[in-house]
Design an enzyme around this catalytic site. Structure first.
Site, PDB file in Angstrom:
ATOM      1  N   HIS A 193       1.049  -1.085   0.091  1.00  0.00           N
ATOM      2  CA  HIS A 193      -0.006   0.022   0.178  1.00  0.00           C
ATOM      3  C   HIS A 193       0.929   1.171   0.223  1.00  0.00           C
ATOM      4  CE1 HIS A 193      -3.770  -2.378   0.919  1.00  0.00           C
ATOM      5  NE2 HIS A 193      -2.856  -2.938   1.803  1.00  0.00           N
ATOM      6  N   CYS A 238      -0.336   2.488  -4.421  1.00  0.00           N
ATOM      7  CA  CYS A 238      -1.177   3.744  -4.556  1.00  0.00           C
ATOM      8  C   CYS A 238      -0.360   4.970  -4.522  1.00  0.00           C
ATOM      9  CB  CYS A 238      -2.035   3.786  -3.761  1.00  0.00           C
ATOM     10  SG  CYS A 238      -3.532   2.400  -4.144  1.00  0.00           S
TER      11      CYS A 238
END
Length: 473
Positions: A160, A201
């Protein structure tokens, strides 16, 4: 004369900008050190997450390991970090195996994991890539990059991320920390070239306006500075695994290599050739490239090796053919989506449906607590400093501001204070999409953390237990 011509052609090929670089940015040309040829290949593979719902991250890294080994890079030159809680997870329908595509080959078999469990953290990662062998001698296998001026380094990080941050299970890796580590490696002549593939991301925010273009370091990211990356082979394609099996950027570049494993032209493929092909096939996000473009003209095999079929290694399994239609889910939504998809199954036992419904309801309640606390901090800053709010933007829709290295001490201080006083930010992926507003505050005023930190305690005073909010997605 022949040597002079070769050097001249090389300089011409990498562009006139290289000729204009200050001497302090160049490494000495030393033929006796075999500058153009030789040197070791080092590979660092990192899955920075844990938990079954993040299955795809460890699956990507295991797949990468098989490719690297199959390409002839020795085990001693590969350093792998992954929590290793997936293969034998109770939810694994095929215990002891990990796949990276539907009906795929086991990519877990033979993977040597140097750092697992709590050893997977940003501090250890930075020590590994900067070659701090003494600090790592009692951790995991103790392996670090022991690079020299002719060595090539490939770093593949999957996890992430958010504005200026890559996530580990218990802490964050900030862009300035990674940049400092790369500067240290450059200053100590620990490499000839470095190539990073980053799957996360907002991965581009780790390098945009930060990574210098004259240090032989190139970064390829799954997404730009302000967008999400995507999980793939999700929903119905994941079958009994009930989670995304891979990440779109990672799966794309690796399946391209699997498909051309015996193609002699693959050996000539440059990093930019690979980048263009992957960028074309990844349409949900913008695959980006940053840093020293000279490195992009190097062969990809310079970093990850090349599979000579005459010496085909059994360590690399044959993957099934590429599945063109991949069901994708935004990385930020992947965890919730997996639960929603299970609830949509009408054949789900009543007890399991009740468990998942309770989990989702509790998750939504915890989301409200996180939002309430962070929004209150924002409101107090807005009241105290109304003149900067037009630059910062709204809590729900922050402005797009360019990061700079000098804003990170402020940014890090605010987020550390929230973790200490409110709830663990690394342990709650939902919070990631709420952090850009704090980055913006520090871009506008790099000393604003001195004020913001005073508001954190008051904003979190109604949260009953510090450790009650965990794993909110």
């Amino acid at each position: 004369m022949e040597v002079f011509s070769f050097v001249s052609l090389a300089l011409f090929a990498i562009g006139s900008t290289a000729i204009l670089l200050p001497n302090s940015y160049r490494k000495p040309w030393t033929d006796n050190e075999n500058h153009f040829f030789g040197g070791k290949k080092w590979v660092v593979l990192v899955a920075g997450s844990d938990g079954w719902n993040n299955y795809r991250h460890q699956a990507d890294i295991c797949h990468a390991y098989q490719i690297i080994r199959g390409n002839g890079i020795p085990k001693e030159n590969i350093i792998t970090m992954m929590v290793d809680d997936i293969a034998y997870n109770p939810r694994n329908p095929t215990p002891g195996t990990i796949i990276n595509q539907p009906n795929g080959t086991d990519v877990y078999k033979g993977v040597v994991i140097d750092y697992k469990g709590t050893d997977v953290n940003s501090t250890n990662f930075l020590k590994i890539i900067t070659g701090d062998k003494k600090a790592m001698q009692s951790v995991g296998t103790g392996k670090v990059i022991e690079g020299g001026p002719n060595d090539k380094i490939f770093i593949n990080f999957v996890d992430h991320g958010t504005t200026g941050i890559l996530v580990f299970p218990e802490d964050y890796l900030y862009a300035d920390q990674l940049n400092d580590a790369l500067k240290t490696m450059h200053a100590t002549a620990s490499y000839k070239m470095v190539l990073l593939y980053i799957e996360a991301c907002k991965a581009g925010s780790m390098f945009d306006g930060i990574l210098r273009d004259n240090t032989d370091v190139l970064a390829v990211t799954a997404s730009g500075p302000r967008e999400n990356s995507y999980g793939c082979y999700c929903r119905s394609q994941s079958g009994p695994y009930k989670t995304c099996l891979g990440d779109l950027f990672s799966v794309t570049w690796m399946e391209n290599l699997d498909a051309t494993v015996f193609d002699s032209s693959a050996k000539k493929r440059t990093v930019f050739n690979d980048f263009k092909e992957v960028r074309t096939n990844v349409t949900e996000s913008n695959v980006m490239v940053y840093g020293d473009f000279k490195t992009g003209h190097e062969k990809l095999s310079t970093f990850i090796g090349y599979n000579n079929h005459k010496e085909h290694s059994p360590a690399k399994p044959k993957m099934t053919k590429t599945i063109d239609s991949k069901i994708t889910v935004s990385g930020i939504d992947a965890l919730e989506d997996a639960v929603q998809q299970q609830l949509a199954n009408h054949e789900l036992p009543v007890s399991e449906r009740h468990r998942l419904s309770t989990e989702l309801r509790r998750n939504n309640e915890m989301r409200l607590i996180i939002d309430r606390a962070l929004r209150k901090i924002y409101s107090m800053v807005a009241k105290a400093r109304p003149e900067i709010m037009s630059k910062v933007g709204n809590f729900d829709k922050p402005n797009h501001l360019d990061l700079s290295l000098d804003m990170f001490p402020c940014y890090r201080s605010i987020l550390n204070k929230i973790t200490e006083s409110c709830f663990s930010l690394p342990r709650n992926p939902y919070a990631l999409d709420r952090l850009t507003i704090f980055a913006n505050m520090c871009v506008v005023d790099k000393h604003i953390h001195l004020m913001v930190e005073k508001f954190v305690g008051a904003s979190c005073s109604n949260i009953p237990k510090l450790h009650s909010i965990l794993n909110v997605y």
